[in-house]
Enzyme design. Structure first.
Site, PDB file in Angstrom:
ATOM      1  CB  SER A   1      -0.912   0.027   1.228  1.00 40.90           C
ATOM      2  OG  SER A   1      -1.629   1.245   1.250  1.00 40.90           O
TER       3      SER A   1
ATOM      4  CG  HIS B   1      -4.731  -1.038   4.067  1.00 38.98           C
ATOM      5  ND1 HIS B   1      -4.982  -0.466   2.836  1.00 38.98           N
ATOM      6  CD2 HIS B   1      -3.928  -0.165   4.717  1.00 38.98           C
ATOM      7  CE1 HIS B   1      -4.353   0.693   2.752  1.00 38.98           C
ATOM      8  NE2 HIS B   1      -3.707   0.899   3.880  1.00 38.98           N
TER       9      HIS B   1
ATOM     10  CD  GLU C   1      -7.454   3.283   0.589  1.00 40.51           C
ATOM     11  OE1 GLU C   1      -6.454   2.608   0.886  1.00 40.51           O
ATOM     12  OE2 GLU C   1      -7.786   3.520  -0.585  1.00 40.51           O
TER      13      GLU C   1
HETATM   14  P1  NBP Z   1      -0.176  -0.508 -14.396  1.00 37.04           P
HETATM   15  O1  NBP Z   1      -1.487  -0.505 -15.102  1.00 37.04           O
HETATM   16  O2  NBP Z   1       0.592   0.756 -14.324  1.00 37.04           O
HETATM   17  O3  NBP Z   1       0.782  -1.590 -15.063  1.00 37.04           O
HETATM   18  C1  NBP Z   1       0.311  -2.850 -15.357  1.00 37.04           C
HETATM   19  C2  NBP Z   1       1.479  -3.787 -15.636  1.00 37.04           C
HETATM   20  O4  NBP Z   1       0.947  -5.086 -15.841  1.00 37.04           O
HETATM   21  C3  NBP Z   1       2.280  -3.434 -16.869  1.00 37.04           C
HETATM   22  O5  NBP Z   1       3.628  -3.657 -16.606  1.00 37.04           O
HETATM   23  C4  NBP Z   1       1.745  -4.432 -17.903  1.00 37.04           C
HETATM   24  O6  NBP Z   1       2.642  -4.749 -18.905  1.00 37.04           O
HETATM   25  C5  NBP Z   1       1.523  -5.622 -17.028  1.00 37.04           C
HETATM   26  N1  NBP Z   1       0.671  -6.654 -17.623  1.00 37.04           N
HETATM   27  C6  NBP Z   1      -0.654  -6.674 -17.857  1.00 37.04           C
HETATM   28 BR1  NBP Z   1      -1.770  -5.258 -17.564  1.00 37.04          BR
HETATM   29  N2  NBP Z   1      -1.085  -7.818 -18.380  1.00 37.04           N
HETATM   30  C7  NBP Z   1       0.009  -8.588 -18.466  1.00 37.04           C
HETATM   31  C8  NBP Z   1       0.202  -9.897 -18.921  1.00 37.04           C
HETATM   32  N3  NBP Z   1      -0.808 -10.649 -19.348  1.00 37.04           N
HETATM   33  N4  NBP Z   1       1.467 -10.386 -18.901  1.00 37.04           N
HETATM   34  C9  NBP Z   1       2.488  -9.640 -18.476  1.00 37.04           C
HETATM   35  N5  NBP Z   1       2.351  -8.376 -18.015  1.00 37.04           N
HETATM   36  C10 NBP Z   1       1.128  -7.862 -18.004  1.00 37.04           C
HETATM   37  O7  NBP Z   1      -0.443  -1.146 -12.980  1.00 37.04           O
HETATM   38  P2  NBP Z   1      -0.017  -0.645 -11.507  1.00 37.04           P
HETATM   39  O8  NBP Z   1      -0.830   0.524 -11.141  1.00 37.04           O
HETATM   40  O9  NBP Z   1       1.462  -0.554 -11.434  1.00 37.04           O
HETATM   41  O10 NBP Z   1      -0.536  -1.882 -10.631  1.00 37.04           O
HETATM   42  C11 NBP Z   1       0.134  -3.124 -10.571  1.00 37.04           C
HETATM   43  C12 NBP Z   1      -0.474  -3.909  -9.432  1.00 37.04           C
HETATM   44  O11 NBP Z   1      -0.284  -3.199  -8.214  1.00 37.04           O
HETATM   45  C13 NBP Z   1      -1.964  -4.143  -9.554  1.00 37.04           C
HETATM   46  O12 NBP Z   1      -2.284  -5.407  -9.062  1.00 37.04           O
HETATM   47  C14 NBP Z   1      -2.556  -3.082  -8.661  1.00 37.04           C
HETATM   48  O13 NBP Z   1      -3.826  -3.427  -8.185  1.00 37.04           O
HETATM   49  C15 NBP Z   1      -1.524  -3.032  -7.561  1.00 37.04           C
HETATM   50  N6  NBP Z   1      -1.481  -1.792  -6.779  1.00 37.04           N
HETATM   51  C16 NBP Z   1      -1.580  -0.582  -7.382  1.00 37.04           C
HETATM   52  C17 NBP Z   1      -1.526   0.578  -6.623  1.00 37.04           C
HETATM   53  C18 NBP Z   1      -1.604   1.936  -7.262  1.00 37.04           C
HETATM   54  O14 NBP Z   1      -1.695   2.928  -6.517  1.00 37.04           O
HETATM   55  N7  NBP Z   1      -1.548   2.057  -8.579  1.00 37.04           N
HETATM   56  C19 NBP Z   1      -1.364   0.487  -5.246  1.00 37.04           C
HETATM   57  C20 NBP Z   1      -1.232  -0.748  -4.648  1.00 37.04           C
HETATM   58  C21 NBP Z   1      -1.303  -1.890  -5.436  1.00 37.04           C
HETATM   59  P3  NBP Z   1       2.655  -3.967 -20.307  1.00 37.04           P
HETATM   60  O15 NBP Z   1       3.508  -2.741 -20.087  1.00 37.04           O
HETATM   61  O16 NBP Z   1       3.310  -4.914 -21.243  1.00 37.04           O
HETATM   62  O17 NBP Z   1       1.257  -3.643 -20.665  1.00 37.04           O
END
Ligand code: NBP
Length: 475
Positions: free
Chosen positions: A128, A185, A189
């Site tokens: 988080s 969590h 929130e």
């Molecule tokens: P993004 O949307 O910024 O990035 C997604 C990533 O997943 C990219 O690297 C993309 O690769 C990859 N991807 C996908 Br989509 N499908 C894929 C597949 N079939 N095979 C390989 N790679 C794949 O996501 P993010 O915001 O960084 O979130 C990542 C994780 O962290 C999620 O589970 C999210 O729920 C969690 N999270 C996010 C936050 C937040 O604040 N954003 C906070 C806490 C947790 P590509 O570049 O090739 O498309």
């Protein structure tokens, strides 16, 4: 040169997590399905530390020191399964595969079982703190084997946020425990945000304060017991003026709140476990109501109250109501962790969870120190509300809390969070609940039986007979 750890999935979170590892002196392997992101990371931030970019899964795995430690940071759901399927065959027994995404804890349990059979440690780690947290120090909630945590834990603790020198990362429990705690969590929130939003609405609609004035009220609150990230950013949002119109920013935003689903998962899971997380449920439903533009459009003309008298200390009363409702919401969330821990045999240390939420994450707050202290006093407390400190504070707040709910009701301002938290408090306090009548009704129409206050056993009254005789059904 081999990498200590690797990150695949260099989106918003993964890229910053990799930079965080590198900034802490770890050689970090980086990989992304679309290689352009790996190259962009190297170009922009390659100088920040020791990165080992890989163009293929094979090259990525080959660059990791054994036992290998790799973090998957991709979209939760099918994308995570696809990445696991791609990498697992390249790993060896003893390697550690971490899923840092927002996976559902049941998916994590399924994946952990499957990988355990192949000798691979699968760690479901809730992370988080968003983009900034990933870079500067998130709160990390890792679940999996203790054995995996022994070598992985110190690295995660190193890159996690610190409060008073204590890392916001601790071993949570086996298999899905980490993602379960991350889910709750997020549910908390939701509840916290809803309570803050209701406070804003009361001060705006009820007390006619302007958004900048309300921002000042929140800033004052933030110097006291409500000191938290969410109150802090609320003041920032409320004091922001829209560049295009010169209006308060909050007035130009469409009033329909969205959700990605973790709040809903929390409530669905709570229903299955039988835990009354009314604050989280009301928060999820409040977002849902806001999104029903169709219903709201036709209901807008329905008649409302003529108005309400607000006391001169209204803002102070709202602070009391917010604090008391917040204690209830957190008490409910911790009960859910307790229930999940019992259901799955995770043996989660509740005080440790409060400790790792003190920094890095969205619900970070001074208040969590009190929760930690409460569980230090009684690790198995049935409810945080019975902790002597919380009981005294909520007791002292209750008159204001009741006044605010009454005033809101009279003014026609919806306060589902405040009102349901108060009802929950009153329900727990009550000597007798009308549940006794519900049991009577159930026995009348469905012979569902009941227990008596004065003796053991399970009973049924034969309601259809003239003198309604009672029979014992368990004898
Ligand atoms: P993004 O949307 O910024 O990035 C997604 C990533 O997943 C990219 O690297 C993309 O690769 C990859 N991807 C996908 Br989509 N499908 C894929 C597949 N079939 N095979 C390989 N790679 C794949 O996501 P993010 O915001 O960084 O979130 C990542 C994780 O962290 C999620 O589970 C999210 O729920 C969690 N999270 C996010 C936050 C937040 O604040 N954003 C906070 C806490 C947790 P590509 O570049 O090739 O498309």
């Amino acid at each position: 040169q081999q990498a200590v750890i690797g990150v695949t999935g260099l989106g918003v979170m993964g890229r910053n997590l990799a930079r965080n590892f590198a900034r802490h002196g770890y050689a970090v392997a980086v990989h992304n399905r679309t290689e352009a992101k790996t190259k962009a990371l190297m170009e922009e931030f390659g100088h920040e530390g020791e990165f080992l970019p890989a163009g293929s899964a094979e090259a990525f795995v080959a660059s990791l020191a054994r036992p290998r430690k790799m973090v998957i940071m991709v979209q939760a759901g099918p994308a995570t399964d696809a990445v696991i399927e791609e990498f697992a065959p390249l790993l060896e027994p003893g390697d550690i595969l971490v899923d840092g995404g927002n996976a559902h804890y049941l998916d994590t349990r399924r994946r952990e079982t499957a990988l355990r059979d192949r000798g691979i440690h699968f760690v479901g780690a809730g992370i988080s703190g968003g983009e900034q947290g990933a870079l500067e120090g998130p709160s990390i909630m890792p679940g999996g084997t203790r054995e995996a945590y022994e070598s992985l834990g110190p690295i995660l603790e190193d890159i996690a946020a610190k409060v008073d020198g204590v890392p916001c990362c601790a071993y949570v429990g086996p298999d899905g425990a980490g993602h379960f705690v991350k889910m709750v969590h997020n549910g908390i929130e939701y509840a916290d945000m809803q309570l803050i939003a209701e406070s804003y609405d009361l001060l705006r609609t009820g007390a006619n304060l302007t958004p900048p004035q309300i921002a000042e009220v929140f800033r004052t609150w933030n110097t006291g017991r409500l000191d938290s990230y969410l109150i802090d950013i609320t003041a920032e949002v409320l004091s922001h003026t829209d560049h295009a119109t010169g209006e308060p920013f909050v007035d130009v935003v469409v009033d329909q709140a969205e959700q990605k689903g973790t709040g809903r998962w929390t409530v669905q899971t709570a229903l299955d476990l039988g835990v009354p997380v009314t604050g989280i449920a009301e928060a999820v439903f409040a977002r849902s109501i806001s999104g029903h533009a169709d219903m709201r459009a036709v209901a807008r003309g329905l008649s409302g109250p003529s108005g309400a008298e607000l006391g001169s200390s209204f803002a102070d009363d709202v602070e009391q109501a917010l604090y008391a409702s917040k204690v209830v919401a957190y008490a409910q969330g911790f009960n859910q962790i307790q229930a999940g821990s019992a259901e799955y045999g995770w043996d989660i240390d509740l005080g440790a969870m409060a400790t790792i939420w003190r920094g890095g994450c969205i619900i970070r707050a001074r208040f969590l120190d009190r929760i930690r202290a409460a569980y230090e006093t009684d690790a198995r407390a049935a409810t945080l509300l019975s902790d002597a400190n919380f009981a005294a504070e909520v007791g002292a707040a209750q008159d204001s809390w009741r006044d605010v709910v009454v005033a809101a009701t009279r003014a026609g301002i919806p306060v589902p969070g405040f009102a349901s938290a108060l009802s929950y408090y009153d329900a727990l306090r009550a000597e007798r609940l009308p549940a006794a009548l519900v049991q009577g009704q159930r026995d009348f129409f469905g012979a569902h039986t009941y227990r008596r206050v004065d003796r053991e056993g399970v009973y049924h009254t034969q309601w259809e007979l003239p003198d309604r005789p009672e029979i014992r059904t368990d004898a």
